[in-house]
Design a protein around this motif. Structure first.
Motif, short mmCIF file in Angstrom:
data_model
loop_
_atom_site.label_atom_id
_atom_site.label_comp_id
_atom_site.label_asym_id
_atom_site.label_seq_id
_atom_site.Cartn_x
_atom_site.Cartn_y
_atom_site.Cartn_z
N PRO A 26 -2.21 5.17 10.51
CA PRO A 26 -2.68 6.41 11.12
C PRO A 26 -4.19 6.39 11.30
O PRO A 26 -4.93 5.98 10.41
N LEU A 27 -4.64 6.78 12.47
CA LEU A 27 -6.07 6.84 12.75
C LEU A 27 -6.56 8.25 12.45
O LEU A 27 -5.86 9.23 12.66
N THR A 28 -7.79 8.36 11.96
CA THR A 28 -8.40 9.65 11.69
C THR A 28 -9.65 9.80 12.54
O THR A 28 -10.24 8.81 12.95
N LYS A 29 -10.05 11.03 12.77
CA LYS A 29 -11.27 11.29 13.54
C LYS A 29 -12.47 11.24 12.61
O LYS A 29 -12.42 11.72 11.48
N CYS A 30 -13.53 10.65 13.10
CA CYS A 30 -14.77 10.60 12.34
C CYS A 30 -15.36 12.02 12.31
O CYS A 30 -15.47 12.67 13.35
N LYS A 37 -11.02 6.27 13.94
CA LYS A 37 -11.34 5.14 13.06
C LYS A 37 -10.22 4.99 12.05
O LYS A 37 -9.37 5.86 11.90
N LEU A 38 -10.22 3.85 11.34
CA LEU A 38 -9.26 3.65 10.27
C LEU A 38 -9.67 4.49 9.07
O LEU A 38 -10.87 4.67 8.81
N PRO A 39 -8.70 5.04 8.33
CA PRO A 39 -9.06 5.87 7.19
C PRO A 39 -9.72 5.06 6.08
O PRO A 39 -9.41 3.89 5.87
N HIS A 40 -10.65 5.67 5.38
CA HIS A 40 -11.39 5.08 4.26
C HIS A 40 -12.20 3.87 4.70
O HIS A 40 -12.37 2.92 3.94
N ARG A 41 -12.71 3.87 5.92
CA ARG A 41 -13.55 2.80 6.44
C ARG A 41 -14.79 3.41 7.08
O ARG A 41 -14.80 4.58 7.46
N VAL A 42 -15.82 2.61 7.25
CA VAL A 42 -17.03 3.05 7.94
C VAL A 42 -16.71 3.16 9.43
O VAL A 42 -16.01 2.31 10.00
N SER A 45 -18.45 3.23 15.44
CA SER A 45 -19.29 3.71 16.52
C SER A 45 -20.59 4.35 16.03
O SER A 45 -21.63 4.18 16.65
N CYS A 46 -20.55 5.07 14.91
CA CYS A 46 -21.77 5.74 14.46
C CYS A 46 -22.29 5.21 13.13
O CYS A 46 -23.44 5.46 12.77
N GLY A 47 -21.48 4.48 12.37
CA GLY A 47 -21.94 3.89 11.12
C GLY A 47 -21.90 4.82 9.93
O GLY A 47 -22.46 4.51 8.89
N TYR A 48 -21.22 5.96 10.05
CA TYR A 48 -21.14 6.91 8.95
C TYR A 48 -19.87 6.71 8.14
O TYR A 48 -18.83 6.35 8.68
N TYR A 49 -19.95 6.94 6.84
CA TYR A 49 -18.79 6.99 5.96
C TYR A 49 -18.85 8.34 5.27
O TYR A 49 -19.70 8.57 4.40
N GLY A 50 -18.00 9.24 5.69
CA GLY A 50 -18.06 10.60 5.17
C GLY A 50 -19.25 11.32 5.75
O GLY A 50 -19.39 11.47 6.96
N ASP A 51 -20.17 11.75 4.90
CA ASP A 51 -21.33 12.50 5.39
C ASP A 51 -22.64 11.74 5.27
O ASP A 51 -23.71 12.30 5.45
N ARG A 52 -22.57 10.43 4.98
CA ARG A 52 -23.82 9.66 4.87
C ARG A 52 -23.77 8.42 5.74
O ARG A 52 -22.71 7.84 5.98
#
Length: 59
Positions: A26-30, A37-42, A45-52
């Motif tokens: 399942p793909l999730t939206k950044c 993007k793939l879940p639990h991955r950076v 396109s923008c280089g963010y993981y979560g909020d950082r």
């Protein structure tokens, strides 16, 4: 329990295990840019993981 008479070859064992790799991921939206993007991955396109920001994206 019965034991196999011969060792199963690598290719025969791999044929049995292929169904484990064929599942749809399942793909999730950044949350930052909205791209999928793939879940639990950076996000690639923008280089963010979560909020950082983890990676600086190359343009």
């Amino acid at each position: 329990m019965a034991q196999p008479k011969r060792k199963s070859s690598h290719s025969r064992a791999a044929k049995r295990a292929t169904h484990k790799k064929l599942k749809n991921v399942p793909l999730t939206k950044c949350p930052n840019c909205g791209e999928y993007k793939l879940p639990h991955r950076v996000c690639p396109s923008c280089g963010y993981y979560g909020d950082r920001e983890v990676l600086t994206p190359e343009e």
